[in-house]
Design a protein around this motif. Sequence first.
Motif, PDB file in Angstrom:
ATOM      1  N   UNK A  34       0.931  -1.377   0.063  1.00  0.00           N
ATOM      2  CA  UNK A  34      -0.099  -0.051   0.102  1.00  0.00           C
ATOM      3  C   UNK A  34       0.810   1.370  -0.215  1.00  0.00           C
ATOM      4  N   UNK A  35       1.881   1.322   0.785  1.00  0.00           N
ATOM      5  CA  UNK A  35       2.514   2.495   0.991  1.00  0.00           C
ATOM      6  C   UNK A  35       3.494   2.541  -0.690  1.00  0.00           C
ATOM      7  N   UNK A  36       3.890   1.569  -1.192  1.00  0.00           N
ATOM      8  CA  UNK A  36       4.668   1.764  -2.447  1.00  0.00           C
ATOM      9  C   UNK A  36       3.807   1.799  -3.512  1.00  0.00           C
ATOM     10  N   UNK A  37       2.456   1.673  -3.392  1.00  0.00           N
ATOM     11  CA  UNK A  37       1.608   1.699  -4.597  1.00  0.00           C
ATOM     12  C   UNK A  37       1.564   0.585  -5.326  1.00  0.00           C
ATOM     13  N   UNK A  38       1.796  -0.595  -4.748  1.00  0.00           N
ATOM     14  CA  UNK A  38       1.955  -1.710  -5.680  1.00  0.00           C
ATOM     15  C   UNK A  38       0.664  -2.643  -5.495  1.00  0.00           C
ATOM     16  N   UNK A  39       0.464  -3.558  -6.337  1.00  0.00           N
ATOM     17  CA  UNK A  39      -0.674  -4.594  -6.033  1.00  0.00           C
ATOM     18  C   UNK A  39      -0.322  -5.320  -4.906  1.00  0.00           C
ATOM     19  N   UNK A  40      -1.293  -5.810  -4.223  1.00  0.00           N
ATOM     20  CA  UNK A  40      -0.667  -6.494  -2.773  1.00  0.00           C
ATOM     21  C   UNK A  40      -0.074  -7.736  -2.957  1.00  0.00           C
TER      22      UNK A  40
END
Length: 281
Positions: A34-40
Amino acid sequence: MPSSSSVAEARRALGQRLREIRKDSGLTARALAGLAGWHESKCSRIEHGRTPPSDADIRVWTLHCSAQGQTADLIATARAVEGMYVEWRRMERAGLKQVQESVAPLFQRTRRFRVYQSWVMPGLLQTAAYTEAVLRTITDLRDVPDDIDAAVAVRMERQRVLHAGDHRFAVLVEEWVLRTVIGDAEVMAGQLGHLIATASLPSVSLGIIPAGVPRGAGWPVESFTMYDDAQVNVELVSAHLTVTQPSEVAMYAQAFAELAELAVYGTAARSLVTAAIDSLE
């Protein structure tokens, strides 16, 4: 010893290291994504070695896990993993001459060579006829461009390193390599005679591992060459493996030392080579 599975193992090891960094930071995989803006699922794929992390991925990972001090080392590790394994076909696509030329800078900067051969004669100690026979086999098996004459010329030129500068060469060869006929009997006789002559050079130490020697830790492994303590090139059937991680380089250094203990040198080594020549008759 690393083999064709080493890349997958190294990726998993890198993923495990990143997982430990994440857990030490107190973040869950979902929170980091979430912090990185990635798919989980991306964190899981990286941690299990299924997706190799990019430089940017590692920078983001260490940033959010407050581990920026490890960024450079992790990036170096990731790049080494991806550079370990190069398919022979990709290397040879532009021709065998280019493959031979590609290692020239490595040979020029290396001072201490440690070579173990369990398949064929070491390239630096080959005759032109033997090299041609080996490369002919490669072109037949792998359907690569036939520029053998040019490739042989490059390899022969590279052998000048045996006589130049302060290079030192410790070479170990399994006895069965002496008795494996490459080309024909005439080619092999010339090669074996050349091996005796080359072994007399001040820069070269030749050890032959007798076929009947009891094996302990020095079990036969893939042929490999160590360039100082910086890099190991391993010859596999389907690929060329480059090892640069210090811990893995140390494994090859240990393996070489153990194999060297099994070898015979000087007069005893020459006797084995001479016996191989006699067997051709």
